[in-house]
Scaffold this motif. Structure first.
Motif, PDB file in Angstrom:
ATOM      1  N   GLY A 110      -2.762  -6.354   5.692  1.00 27.20           N
ATOM      2  CA  GLY A 110      -3.255  -5.888   4.401  1.00 27.20           C
ATOM      3  C   GLY A 110      -3.855  -4.494   4.477  1.00 27.20           C
ATOM      4  O   GLY A 110      -3.681  -3.673   3.569  1.00 27.20           O
ATOM      5  N   HIS A 111      -4.541  -4.208   5.573  1.00 26.18           N
ATOM      6  CA  HIS A 111      -5.159  -2.896   5.740  1.00 26.18           C
ATOM      7  C   HIS A 111      -4.096  -1.808   5.867  1.00 26.18           C
ATOM      8  O   HIS A 111      -4.231  -0.726   5.284  1.00 26.18           O
ATOM      9  N   MET A 112      -3.044  -2.091   6.615  1.00 28.24           N
ATOM     10  CA  MET A 112      -1.949  -1.117   6.735  1.00 28.24           C
ATOM     11  C   MET A 112      -1.329  -0.845   5.365  1.00 28.24           C
ATOM     12  O   MET A 112      -1.054   0.308   5.015  1.00 28.24           O
ATOM     13  N   ALA A 113      -1.105  -1.889   4.589  1.00 31.78           N
ATOM     14  CA  ALA A 113      -0.545  -1.718   3.244  1.00 31.78           C
ATOM     15  C   ALA A 113      -1.487  -0.881   2.380  1.00 31.78           C
ATOM     16  O   ALA A 113      -1.044   0.003   1.625  1.00 31.78           O
ATOM     17  N   HIS A 114      -2.785  -1.131   2.511  1.00 28.26           N
ATOM     18  CA  HIS A 114      -3.787  -0.373   1.744  1.00 28.26           C
ATOM     19  C   HIS A 114      -3.745   1.107   2.128  1.00 28.26           C
ATOM     20  O   HIS A 114      -3.764   1.986   1.260  1.00 28.26           O
ATOM     21  N   LEU A 115      -3.694   1.395   3.432  1.00 28.12           N
ATOM     22  CA  LEU A 115      -3.641   2.790   3.879  1.00 28.12           C
ATOM     23  C   LEU A 115      -2.359   3.473   3.424  1.00 28.12           C
ATOM     24  O   LEU A 115      -2.369   4.653   3.066  1.00 28.12           O
ATOM     25  N   GLU A 116      -1.262   2.726   3.440  1.00 27.06           N
ATOM     26  CA  GLU A 116       0.003   3.293   2.977  1.00 27.06           C
ATOM     27  C   GLU A 116      -0.063   3.640   1.490  1.00 27.06           C
ATOM     28  O   GLU A 116       0.484   4.655   1.070  1.00 27.06           O
ATOM     29  N   GLU A 117      -0.734   2.801   0.707  1.00 24.64           N
ATOM     30  CA  GLU A 117      -0.918   3.101  -0.719  1.00 24.64           C
ATOM     31  C   GLU A 117      -1.764   4.354  -0.909  1.00 24.64           C
ATOM     32  O   GLU A 117      -1.487   5.175  -1.777  1.00 24.64           O
ATOM     33  N   LEU A 118      -2.800   4.498  -0.086  1.00 30.61           N
ATOM     34  CA  LEU A 118      -3.701   5.645  -0.218  1.00 30.61           C
ATOM     35  C   LEU A 118      -3.079   6.944   0.288  1.00 30.61           C
ATOM     36  O   LEU A 118      -3.224   7.991  -0.335  1.00 30.61           O
ATOM     37  N   TYR A 119      -2.425   6.867   1.464  1.00 25.81           N
ATOM     38  CA  TYR A 119      -2.024   8.090   2.159  1.00 25.81           C
ATOM     39  C   TYR A 119      -0.525   8.251   2.393  1.00 25.81           C
ATOM     40  O   TYR A 119      -0.099   9.271   2.881  1.00 25.81           O
ATOM     41  N   GLY A 120       0.255   7.246   2.083  1.00 25.37           N
ATOM     42  CA  GLY A 120       1.679   7.287   2.403  1.00 25.37           C
ATOM     43  C   GLY A 120       1.914   6.702   3.784  1.00 25.37           C
ATOM     44  O   GLY A 120       1.010   6.639   4.621  1.00 25.37           O
ATOM     45  N   GLU A 121       3.131   6.282   4.034  1.00 23.42           N
ATOM     46  CA  GLU A 121       3.447   5.555   5.268  1.00 23.42           C
ATOM     47  C   GLU A 121       3.218   6.375   6.529  1.00 23.42           C
ATOM     48  O   GLU A 121       2.576   5.918   7.472  1.00 23.42           O
ATOM     49  N   ASN A 122       3.709   7.605   6.586  1.00 23.56           N
ATOM     50  CA  ASN A 122       3.566   8.418   7.798  1.00 23.56           C
ATOM     51  C   ASN A 122       2.117   8.746   8.103  1.00 23.56           C
ATOM     52  O   ASN A 122       1.677   8.675   9.243  1.00 23.56           O
ATOM     53  N   ARG A 123       1.377   9.086   7.084  1.00 23.18           N
ATOM     54  CA  ARG A 123      -0.047   9.428   7.259  1.00 23.18           C
ATOM     55  C   ARG A 123      -0.849   8.208   7.699  1.00 23.18           C
ATOM     56  O   ARG A 123      -1.727   8.309   8.549  1.00 23.18           O
ATOM     57  N   ALA A 124      -0.556   7.037   7.148  1.00 22.00           N
ATOM     58  CA  ALA A 124      -1.258   5.803   7.512  1.00 22.00           C
ATOM     59  C   ALA A 124      -1.045   5.487   8.984  1.00 22.00           C
ATOM     60  O   ALA A 124      -1.986   5.107   9.693  1.00 22.00           O
ATOM     61  N   GLU A 125       0.167   5.634   9.481  1.00 19.56           N
ATOM     62  CA  GLU A 125       0.455   5.377  10.901  1.00 19.56           C
ATOM     63  C   GLU A 125      -0.362   6.302  11.788  1.00 19.56           C
ATOM     64  O   GLU A 125      -0.906   5.886  12.807  1.00 19.56           O
ATOM     65  N   LYS A 126      -0.449   7.577  11.417  1.00 19.45           N
ATOM     66  CA  LYS A 126      -1.215   8.538  12.203  1.00 19.45           C
ATOM     67  C   LYS A 126      -2.693   8.171  12.225  1.00 19.45           C
ATOM     68  O   LYS A 126      -3.353   8.285  13.247  1.00 19.45           O
ATOM     69  N   LEU A 127      -3.214   7.719  11.093  1.00 19.53           N
ATOM     70  CA  LEU A 127      -4.624   7.326  11.025  1.00 19.53           C
ATOM     71  C   LEU A 127      -4.897   6.127  11.918  1.00 19.53           C
ATOM     72  O   LEU A 127      -5.906   6.077  12.621  1.00 19.53           O
ATOM     73  N   ILE A 128      -4.006   5.146  11.918  1.00 16.25           N
ATOM     74  CA  ILE A 128      -4.168   3.954  12.748  1.00 16.25           C
ATOM     75  C   ILE A 128      -4.092   4.316  14.222  1.00 16.25           C
ATOM     76  O   ILE A 128      -4.806   3.768  15.047  1.00 16.25           O
ATOM     77  N   GLU A 129      -3.229   5.257  14.568  1.00 22.15           N
ATOM     78  CA  GLU A 129      -3.077   5.660  15.964  1.00 22.15           C
ATOM     79  C   GLU A 129      -4.218   6.537  16.452  1.00 22.15           C
ATOM     80  O   GLU A 129      -4.282   6.889  17.612  1.00 22.15           O
TER      81      GLU A 129
END
Length: 123
Positions: free
Chosen positions: A98-117
């Motif tokens: 759910g958190h990944m989906a939330h970050l993707e909504e906020l920042y887009g898929e590529n940006r969310a992955e970078k934030l998680i990493e």
């Protein structure tokens, strides 16, 4: 010492990069040999896998079965006590999805992955 807040104790057992991964592999696959775990988690070193397994065994989360044969065989599995962690790990996994989906909504898929990493929030 207070007995009502043992959150830190629970985190001590689960915290780190590898313990949750090891546990999820064992929950998913049942009994696994050391070499199977190592293949399932290719980025972990033998030393780190051994250390993490020993810590989980100490806490009675996993069981280590040694077969005295040549070549030696060691298998790991979740103990009955360890199975009590199933709802906790499932809840953590569900929240992570759910958190990944939330970050993707906020920042887009590529940006969310970078934030998680762990990359910088600032471009």
């Amino acid at each position: 010492m207070t007995t009502y807040c043992k959150f830190e104790k629970a985190l001590d057992i689960l915290v780190g990069k590898w313990k949750p991964v090891i546990l999820l592999r064992l929950f998913a696959n049942g009994t696994m040999r050391f070499s199977e775990l190592q293949r399932a988690i290719p980025d972990i070193t033998k030393k780190m896998l051994t250390q993490q397994l020993r810590e989980l065994e100490y806490h009675d989360i996993i069981h280590r079965e040694v077969y005295h044969q040549i070549p030696p065989k060691v298998e790991y599995s979740i103990t009955a006590y360890g199975h009590r962690m199933t709802p906790l790990l499932q809840a953590m996994n569900d929240w992570g999805i759910g958190h990944m989906a939330h970050l993707e909504e906020l920042y887009g898929e590529n940006r969310a992955e970078k934030l998680i990493e762990g990359e910088s929030f600032i471009d």
